[in-house]
Write a protein that holds these residues in place. Sequence first.
Motif, PDB file in Angstrom:
ATOM      1  N   SER A 189     -42.698  35.437  17.564  1.00 32.83           N
ATOM      2  CA  SER A 189     -43.262  36.225  18.251  1.00 32.83           C
ATOM      3  C   SER A 189     -43.655  34.839  19.450  1.00 32.83           C
ATOM      4  O   SER A 189     -44.333  34.012  19.027  1.00 32.83           O
ATOM      5  N   ASN A 190     -43.170  35.658  21.217  1.00 31.11           N
ATOM      6  CA  ASN A 190     -44.521  34.799  21.585  1.00 31.11           C
ATOM      7  C   ASN A 190     -46.273  35.763  22.366  1.00 31.11           C
ATOM      8  O   ASN A 190     -46.212  34.894  23.163  1.00 31.11           O
ATOM      9  N   LYS A 191     -46.376  36.736  21.091  1.00 32.91           N
ATOM     10  CA  LYS A 191     -47.202  37.052  21.738  1.00 32.91           C
ATOM     11  C   LYS A 191     -48.311  37.554  19.357  1.00 32.91           C
ATOM     12  O   LYS A 191     -47.311  37.371  19.272  1.00 32.91           O
ATOM     13  N   ALA A 192     -49.665  37.388  19.810  1.00 35.05           N
ATOM     14  CA  ALA A 192     -50.110  37.940  18.450  1.00 35.05           C
ATOM     15  C   ALA A 192     -49.221  39.644  18.048  1.00 35.05           C
ATOM     16  O   ALA A 192     -50.806  39.734  16.938  1.00 35.05           O
ATOM     17  N   ASP A 193     -49.279  39.662  18.844  1.00 38.24           N
ATOM     18  CA  ASP A 193     -49.241  42.316  18.377  1.00 38.24           C
ATOM     19  C   ASP A 193     -49.009  41.911  17.751  1.00 38.24           C
ATOM     20  O   ASP A 193     -49.065  43.030  16.754  1.00 38.24           O
ATOM     21  N   ASP A 362     -43.774  37.241   0.698  1.00 37.09           N
ATOM     22  CA  ASP A 362     -44.442  36.772   1.496  1.00 37.09           C
ATOM     23  C   ASP A 362     -44.277  36.962   2.995  1.00 37.09           C
ATOM     24  O   ASP A 362     -42.926  37.268   3.231  1.00 37.09           O
ATOM     25  N   THR A 363     -44.965  36.746   3.726  1.00 39.26           N
ATOM     26  CA  THR A 363     -44.534  37.112   5.080  1.00 39.26           C
ATOM     27  C   THR A 363     -44.763  35.217   5.804  1.00 39.26           C
ATOM     28  O   THR A 363     -46.076  34.478   5.457  1.00 39.26           O
ATOM     29  N   LEU A 364     -43.768  35.199   6.145  1.00 39.82           N
ATOM     30  CA  LEU A 364     -44.399  33.802   7.907  1.00 39.82           C
ATOM     31  C   LEU A 364     -44.176  34.059   9.439  1.00 39.82           C
ATOM     32  O   LEU A 364     -43.371  34.498   9.415  1.00 39.82           O
ATOM     33  N   TYR A 365     -44.668  34.008   9.529  1.00 45.54           N
ATOM     34  CA  TYR A 365     -45.159  34.526  11.372  1.00 45.54           C
ATOM     35  C   TYR A 365     -44.922  32.729  12.107  1.00 45.54           C
ATOM     36  O   TYR A 365     -45.828  31.812  11.360  1.00 45.54           O
ATOM     37  N   LEU A 366     -44.168  32.541  12.806  1.00 45.32           N
ATOM     38  CA  LEU A 366     -44.246  31.565  13.835  1.00 45.32           C
ATOM     39  C   LEU A 366     -44.629  32.161  15.023  1.00 45.32           C
ATOM     40  O   LEU A 366     -43.554  32.775  15.806  1.00 45.32           O
ATOM     41  N   LEU A 367     -45.535  31.860  15.318  1.00 46.78           N
ATOM     42  CA  LEU A 367     -45.654  32.001  17.005  1.00 46.78           C
ATOM     43  C   LEU A 367     -45.744  31.492  17.858  1.00 46.78           C
ATOM     44  O   LEU A 367     -46.176  29.604  17.672  1.00 46.78           O
ATOM     45  N   SER A 368     -45.148  31.415  19.023  1.00 45.66           N
ATOM     46  CA  SER A 368     -45.289  29.970  19.984  1.00 45.66           C
ATOM     47  C   SER A 368     -45.543  30.262  21.267  1.00 45.66           C
ATOM     48  O   SER A 368     -44.605  32.016  21.627  1.00 45.66           O
ATOM     49  N   ALA A 559     -59.594  41.848  17.738  1.00 41.80           N
ATOM     50  CA  ALA A 559     -60.800  41.803  17.485  1.00 41.80           C
ATOM     51  C   ALA A 559     -61.118  39.910  16.489  1.00 41.80           C
ATOM     52  O   ALA A 559     -61.883  39.609  17.315  1.00 41.80           O
ATOM     53  N   ALA A 560     -60.700  39.195  16.143  1.00 37.22           N
ATOM     54  CA  ALA A 560     -61.064  38.787  14.978  1.00 37.22           C
ATOM     55  C   ALA A 560     -60.042  38.031  16.036  1.00 37.22           C
ATOM     56  O   ALA A 560     -60.610  36.450  15.779  1.00 37.22           O
ATOM     57  N   ILE A 561     -59.113  37.431  16.316  1.00 39.67           N
ATOM     58  CA  ILE A 561     -58.425  36.684  17.707  1.00 39.67           C
ATOM     59  C   ILE A 561     -58.886  36.531  18.084  1.00 39.67           C
ATOM     60  O   ILE A 561     -59.594  35.568  18.802  1.00 39.67           O
ATOM     61  N   THR A 562     -60.084  37.529  18.744  1.00 36.45           N
ATOM     62  CA  THR A 562     -60.647  37.612  20.714  1.00 36.45           C
ATOM     63  C   THR A 562     -62.001  36.738  20.072  1.00 36.45           C
ATOM     64  O   THR A 562     -62.455  35.789  20.641  1.00 36.45           O
ATOM     65  N   LYS A 563     -62.599  37.629  19.036  1.00 37.73           N
ATOM     66  CA  LYS A 563     -63.677  36.418  18.544  1.00 37.73           C
ATOM     67  C   LYS A 563     -63.323  34.664  18.212  1.00 37.73           C
ATOM     68  O   LYS A 563     -64.631  34.103  18.499  1.00 37.73           O
ATOM     69  N   ARG A 564     -62.193  34.629  17.603  1.00 36.67           N
ATOM     70  CA  ARG A 564     -62.206  33.207  17.514  1.00 36.67           C
ATOM     71  C   ARG A 564     -61.650  32.062  18.871  1.00 36.67           C
ATOM     72  O   ARG A 564     -61.933  31.335  18.904  1.00 36.67           O
ATOM     73  N   ALA A 565     -60.814  32.902  20.224  1.00 34.60           N
ATOM     74  CA  ALA A 565     -60.660  32.615  21.297  1.00 34.60           C
ATOM     75  C   ALA A 565     -62.326  32.356  21.829  1.00 34.60           C
ATOM     76  O   ALA A 565     -62.341  31.435  22.478  1.00 34.60           O
ATOM     77  N   VAL A 566     -63.018  33.229  21.737  1.00 39.53           N
ATOM     78  CA  VAL A 566     -64.211  33.139  22.500  1.00 39.53           C
ATOM     79  C   VAL A 566     -65.216  31.946  21.940  1.00 39.53           C
ATOM     80  O   VAL A 566     -65.478  30.899  22.327  1.00 39.53           O
ATOM     81  N   GLY A 567     -65.208  31.676  20.405  1.00 37.70           N
ATOM     82  CA  GLY A 567     -65.799  30.968  19.598  1.00 37.70           C
ATOM     83  C   GLY A 567     -64.969  29.543  19.959  1.00 37.70           C
ATOM     84  O   GLY A 567     -66.142  28.634  20.445  1.00 37.70           O
ATOM     85  N   ALA A 568     -64.008  29.313  19.995  1.00 40.42           N
ATOM     86  CA  ALA A 568     -62.786  28.157  20.622  1.00 40.42           C
ATOM     87  C   ALA A 568     -63.033  27.726  22.249  1.00 40.42           C
ATOM     88  O   ALA A 568     -63.446  26.387  22.701  1.00 40.42           O
TER      89      ALA A 568
END
Length: 579
Positions: A189-193, A362-368, A559-568
């Motif tokens: 996916s190209n989005k995190a949704d 298992d699951t593999l998410y390939l995001l770009s 929410a965790a993704i947003t938090k990590r984005a703010v942290g970065a």
Amino acid sequence: MMTDNDRAWAGGAILVGGAAALAATTWAGAAAGALATGEDVAPASPLTVYRMVNDWSTVWSQSQTASIVGATVADLAVVVFLVWGMRWAFRWFRNPSSLATLHQVRELTPKHAARTATRLRASLKGVKPKELPARDRGVLLGDHMPSGVELRGSDEDTYVAIMAPRAGKSTSLAIPVAEEAPGALLMTSNKADVYAATKGSRAKVGTTFLFDTQGVAQAEREVWVDLVAQAETLEGAERLASHFVNQITSEQADPFWSQAAGDLLTGLYRAAWWEGATVREVMRWLSDPKEKAPLRVLYQHEPVLAEQVDSSINIAEETQSGIYQNARTAMSALRDEKVLAWVTPDKHRARFDPETFATSTDTLYLLSKKGGPSSALVAAVADAVFTAGTEAGERHSARLPEPMRAVLDEAANICKIADLPDLYSHLGSRGITPFVILQSYRQGVRAWGEVGMDSMWSAATKKLVGVGIDDAKFAQDISSLTGAHYVERGSYSKSKDGGSRSWSEQREQVLDPAEIRAMRKGTALLMSTGMPVAQIALRPWYAEKAMAHIGPQMRDEEAAITKRAVGAYELRKATRSGR
Ligand SMILES: Nc1ncnc2c1ncn2[C@@H]1O[C@H](COP(=O)(O)OP(=O)(O)OP(=O)(O)O)[C@@H](O)[C@H]1O
Ligand SMILES: [Mg+2]
């Protein structure tokens, strides 16, 4: 086509038949009532019926009440049965829109789908199809319109869905199909949704791996992928090189450069594999055409390949540097240390192993993010998983015991495996269920060329076309696949003596291109091999009771993704001000 005369005859026959059936049940009910009270039963004959109509009491003189009760009950039972039967027949055999009836798509209805699922999945052997929960009955497509019956494809099918942005690709296809995956799941996916929506549930059934070189989900890197391992065979090395070279291939460009760059990369990857070297070494070799170490290694192990590579690069210096430049451009995603880290051995992190993955849950998410050089890495990793899955399938009498689903959202942008169209039906036969999701047919043509996209489209046994199709040619093609039907059109003509109305039957497309373009949001057309085109109502996860848990888990993950984005961001700001 039925003429008016035919219709009159059919109507007459139904009336006569109905009257005869009513007379017979009335007599039978009355007779049952009489018998129950121990009285005489009038013989069944047209005369009795005639007398019953004229004066009931003369026929059933000793059992008037019982015969009336019996007749009423019998007639009511027949009426209920008829109404039920007509509703059943309408549901299965009629579709006012002239698209596929439920009967025509019966292979996809719950009972049939469950039977297919028990045949394809090792863990369901011996389970009665009737006892299968809905999620195990195959790949959810949607509900047949107008009957509302759930339709599911099998894990032997191959899928292509084409829908405009915001038409429900993620909510109604990618997420439900992933959520219900019975075995391993590969998701691009190209989005995190889609990642946020399904990670929680997938983590409950197996390990979740995230390959996200561009920080789409802002997550900490937890794995590394061994690209060089794919060069274990010459074919593997060629495939690996092809994903990168795909970045510099275009219809306008001279194929000499991409072919030569491909040969060079194949040689370097093979050399790296023999040497036990890493991608970092390959990048170093690429930066210096004078570096002869890789060729020496190749000559030692594979002299024929070595000679071929040698002769394609041992040419005029200008041409040679052009080939190297092209190969460097193809590999440009790996110039970035952060990206390189994902494919470099790391003893503090686990190595993602495609072979173990293929037979796991298992699951593999390939995001770009959209396109770009790093999508070559997504294609390379996805291809490694496909190869491992196909080989594992071959080791398990042709098919993976539990199907692996590959939901390739935005495939044309971020998972441009050059020969995906050729692989398509092969994957389906090995127990890998590819589900390619595109925004338009043209998008597929841009990625795989006219021939490639056509062959993937034909190889897909289930094709879904959603709303918002603005490509007139594609809409026209779909329109002709929906077939034609006859409609009655009235016309009015005026003359001296007044007007006259006449009716004529005209052949029209079931859906014309404009109707396809203007389909209601939340619906799609389903083209299934061997069946007429059906219309379905999509089933977004947020309207599914069984997927109610996705809402909270998606919110938490987002929410965790947003938090990590703010942290970065804060960290970057602090680093900037500290310089
Ligand atoms: N939880 C939700 N509840 C209600 N509606 C939602 C929810 N999530 C998404 N939608 C709506 O569903 C529609 C389809 O969204 P979806 O993300 O599936 O589109 P898409 O086809 O994947 O689009 P894109 O090409 O942008 O990825 C959108 O109109 C969106 O606003
Ligand atoms: Mg989407």
